[in-house]
Design an enzyme around this catalytic site. Structure first.
Site, PDB file in Angstrom:
ATOM      1  CD  GLU A 176       0.218  -1.289   3.110  1.00 52.22           C
ATOM      2  OE1 GLU A 176       0.562  -2.172   2.304  1.00 52.22           O
ATOM      3  OE2 GLU A 176       0.276  -1.433   4.347  1.00 52.22           O
ATOM      4  CB  CYS A 281      15.283  -8.945   0.793  1.00 52.72           C
ATOM      5  SG  CYS A 281      15.391  -9.607  -0.865  1.00 52.72           S
TER       6      CYS A 281
HETATM    7  P1  NAD Z   1       5.895  -6.108   5.163  1.00 52.65           P
HETATM    8  O1  NAD Z   1       6.029  -7.492   5.678  1.00 52.65           O
HETATM    9  O2  NAD Z   1       5.583  -5.021   6.128  1.00 52.65           O
HETATM   10  O3  NAD Z   1       4.728  -6.046   4.047  1.00 52.65           O
HETATM   11  C1  NAD Z   1       4.684  -6.969   2.985  1.00 52.65           C
HETATM   12  C2  NAD Z   1       3.232  -7.132   2.542  1.00 52.65           C
HETATM   13  O4  NAD Z   1       2.472  -7.668   3.628  1.00 52.65           O
HETATM   14  C3  NAD Z   1       2.560  -5.827   2.129  1.00 52.65           C
HETATM   15  O5  NAD Z   1       1.756  -6.055   1.008  1.00 52.65           O
HETATM   16  C4  NAD Z   1       1.724  -5.461   3.350  1.00 52.65           C
HETATM   17  O6  NAD Z   1       0.555  -4.750   3.028  1.00 52.65           O
HETATM   18  C5  NAD Z   1       1.366  -6.815   3.935  1.00 52.65           C
HETATM   19  N1  NAD Z   1       1.220  -6.772   5.402  1.00 52.65           N
HETATM   20  C6  NAD Z   1       1.884  -5.958   6.269  1.00 52.65           C
HETATM   21  N2  NAD Z   1       1.494  -6.216   7.532  1.00 52.65           N
HETATM   22  C7  NAD Z   1       0.580  -7.209   7.455  1.00 52.65           C
HETATM   23  C8  NAD Z   1      -0.182  -7.919   8.449  1.00 52.65           C
HETATM   24  N3  NAD Z   1      -0.071  -7.657   9.741  1.00 52.65           N
HETATM   25  N4  NAD Z   1      -1.025  -8.881   8.024  1.00 52.65           N
HETATM   26  C9  NAD Z   1      -1.141  -9.163   6.711  1.00 52.65           C
HETATM   27  N5  NAD Z   1      -0.448  -8.529   5.746  1.00 52.65           N
HETATM   28  C10 NAD Z   1       0.409  -7.560   6.108  1.00 52.65           C
HETATM   29  O7  NAD Z   1       7.228  -5.797   4.349  1.00 52.65           O
HETATM   30  P2  NAD Z   1       7.684  -4.416   3.690  1.00 52.65           P
HETATM   31  O8  NAD Z   1       8.077  -3.468   4.767  1.00 52.65           O
HETATM   32  O9  NAD Z   1       6.721  -3.980   2.665  1.00 52.65           O
HETATM   33  O10 NAD Z   1       8.992  -4.907   2.903  1.00 52.65           O
HETATM   34  C11 NAD Z   1      10.258  -4.994   3.485  1.00 52.65           C
HETATM   35  C12 NAD Z   1      10.540  -6.389   4.003  1.00 52.65           C
HETATM   36  O11 NAD Z   1      10.418  -7.329   2.948  1.00 52.65           O
HETATM   37  C13 NAD Z   1      11.953  -6.550   4.539  1.00 52.65           C
HETATM   38  O12 NAD Z   1      11.899  -7.331   5.701  1.00 52.65           O
HETATM   39  C14 NAD Z   1      12.673  -7.292   3.422  1.00 52.65           C
HETATM   40  O13 NAD Z   1      13.787  -8.036   3.827  1.00 52.65           O
HETATM   41  C15 NAD Z   1      11.584  -8.158   2.919  1.00 52.65           C
HETATM   42  N6  NAD Z   1      11.855  -8.598   1.560  1.00 52.65           N
HETATM   43  C16 NAD Z   1      12.230  -9.886   1.376  1.00 52.65           C
HETATM   44  C17 NAD Z   1      12.539 -10.334   0.107  1.00 52.65           C
HETATM   45  C18 NAD Z   1      12.968 -11.751  -0.123  1.00 52.65           C
HETATM   46  O14 NAD Z   1      13.037 -12.135  -1.269  1.00 52.65           O
HETATM   47  N7  NAD Z   1      13.250 -12.542   0.894  1.00 52.65           N
HETATM   48  C19 NAD Z   1      12.445  -9.456  -0.984  1.00 52.65           C
HETATM   49  C20 NAD Z   1      12.028  -8.150  -0.759  1.00 52.65           C
HETATM   50  C21 NAD Z   1      11.732  -7.735   0.526  1.00 52.65           C
END
Ligand code: NAD
Length: 497
Positions: A176, A281
């Protein structure tokens, strides 16, 4: 103010729930856009559209699917700059980095164009008299994807091109914080001829995600994001009987052996730690200096880091942009503020940095922490900002033990001129992706991407062969065209003769 809606059944659908979230330009701090937050009913409408489309798409010919994908590839190629500008406007990363993100996403579309080869089954003829056995793979149905803010185009493209190439239909819930690139990807797919309902995008927050995790018509969930949410996704969606791959956060280590080319290692450390302001990441967030390399390596990293130009992502001279939100910037700064009291040496403190004319942007400079104890929060947590920790160890063995003690296991790298040591590292280190003199070893599209331990929950890595396996299920067909001589009742368990 711009409004970002949903994309359901081949058209833009306004948010009926009346709930919206703000989207900010990280360089100015100004809210530029509002994004619709889907209600349960809106998610249900997207899943229903995907289910209806699956009735046709699931049985469509490989030729029909790939012809759409080839047109899509050409359209994406022609819109690289536009997509990169959308990424920069909402994420903040510099334009060249955003172009790189689009290119890496395109790789998976290109892989999907070759799905005809990937989906070839196996056939054994004459396993018994007049009996043949074929193994085939079929699509799952409706698949959901939930993606993070840091790669708003590439990570969705890790998922849906391969999923739809395999014959599934897709519901994407992008971050979002930067939703516009995903909507543009869906519009371009429609322009390429993808039938309505095959790719849907619902925007929103936890309400939308939790509905997808529970929805009886969703067969599988691909997730990329932080570790706590990845764990929640895996637990909840598997409890609802779904196939799940949930990629989480990381703390990626770079081991620098005494024989390494220290200039090359310092170049790599700076590029991999501070590129995209550390919001990757696969960013290197911990350098482990072995033997006597620490002092010289830290001096070389510092010298390079001090020259990085920070500024708005649409300024071609900027090398690093702002962070995604003010709250995230303040959290990142708190790790640097606490580091000295927790035993680290603060070599560079990037907190308090700002850009003239953009004072409300989410700025932070580059921070470098040396001699960081493994007990410090800056080492223990995923910071996801431009903060590089250097740890010192005496031996290779101590370095590998330190890396393997980390709860994460996404990427890691070794810098050395010693082939034997590099080979040993590849085999001994506990991480899913390993670089040898390569600091960010993100696999090419035709290999798979995924971490170990708390960096991935589920059995499949993403894209490549694992992606094809994740988005299909196996079926084995045993065939006999009987001969009159085969007749007769036999109550024994079938065995082959
Ligand atoms: P996030 O986990 O906060 O959000 C990811 C998704 O989950 C978003 O679409 C968000 O709306 C949703 N979300 C958030 N909180 C939620 C909840 N309580 N319940 C259900 N859905 C929820 O991650 P972010 O801040 O958007 O991205 C950064 C993170 O992603 C970092 O930890 C990074 O390391 C990780 N990441 C990992 C990879 C990988 O390939 N391992 C790649 C990119 C990013």
């Amino acid at each position: 103010m711009k409004t970002v809606n949903h994309w359901i059944d081949g058209k833009s659908v306004e948010g009926g729930s009346g709930t919206y979230g703000p989207v900010t330009d990280p360089a100015t701090g100004a809210v530029t856009t509002r994004v619709a937050f889907a209600s349960v009913e809106e998610v249900d409408a997207a899943v229903a559209a995907a289910k209806a489309a699956y009735a046709t798409w699931g049985g469509s010919s490989l030729a029909a699917r790939t012809s759409v994908l080839f047109r899509y590839r050409a359209l994406l190629d022609a819109h690289r700059d536009e997509l990169a500008a959308l990424i920069t406007a909402e994420h903040g990363k510099v334009h060249s980095d955003a172009l790189g993100e689009v290119a890496r996403g395109l790789e998976i579309v290109e892989l999907a164009c070759g799905i005809t080869t990937q989906l070839k089954g196996e056939l054994s003829t004459q396993v018994a008299s007049r009996v043949d056995v074929a193994s085939i793979r079929q699509p799952l149905g409706v698949v959901a994807g939930i993606t993070p803010f840091n790669f708003p185009a590439m990570v969705p493209m890790w998922m849906f091109p391969l999923a739809i190439a395999c014959g599934n239909t897709f519901v994407l819930k992008p971050s979002e914080k930067d939703p516009s690139p995903a909507i543009r990807l869906a519009e371009l797919a429609a322009e390429a001829g993808l039938p309505d309902g095959v790719l849907n995008v619902v925007n929103g927050d936890r309400t939308a995600v939790d509905r997808l995790l529970e929805h009886p018509d969703v067969a599988a969930v691909s997730f990329v994001g932080s570790t706590p949410i990845a764990r929640h996704i895996h637990t909840t969606a598997t409890a609802h009987g779904k196939r799940v791959q949930a990629l989480g956060g990381a703390k990626n280590h770079m081991l620098v052996l005494p024989d390494a080319d220290l200039d090359a290692a310092a170049d790599a450390a700076v590029s991999a730690a501070y590129g995209s302001a550390g919001e990757r990441c696969m960013a290197i967030s911990a350098v482990v200096a072995v033997g006597g390399t620490g002092d010289e390596l830290v001096a070389k990293i510092r010298e390079r880091a001090e020259k990085i130009k920070i500024g708005p992502g649409d300024d071609p001279t900027s090398e690093m942009g702002p962070l995604i939100t003010k709250a995230h910037r303040d959290k990142v700064a708190s790790y640097v503020h606490d580091a000295a009291a927790q035993g680290a040496e603060v070599v560079l403190d990037g907190t308090g940095f700002t850009v003239a004319g953009y004072e409300d942007g989410h700025w932070i400079g580059l921070s470098l922490l040396d001699k960081v104890p493994t007990t410090a929060d800056a080492y223990r947590d995923e910071i996801f900002g431009p903060v590089l920790c250097v740890l010192r160890v005496a031996t290779y063995e101590e370095g590998v033990a330190l890396i393997n003690a980390s709860p994460w296991g996404n990427g890691t790298a070794v810098f050395t001129r010693d082939g034997g040591a590099a080979r040993r590292f590849q085999l001994e280190v506990e991480a899913g992706m390993v670089g040898v003199n390569v600091p960010i070893p993100v696999p090419v599209g035709y290999h798979s991407f995924g971490g170990w331990k708390h960096s991935l929950f589920g059995d499949h890595h993403i894209y490549g062969n694992d992606g094809v396996h994740f988005y299909t299920r196996g079926k084995v067909v045993t065939t006999r065209w009987p001969d009159p001589a085969d007749g007769g009742v036999d109550l024994g368990f079938p065995h082959h003769r």
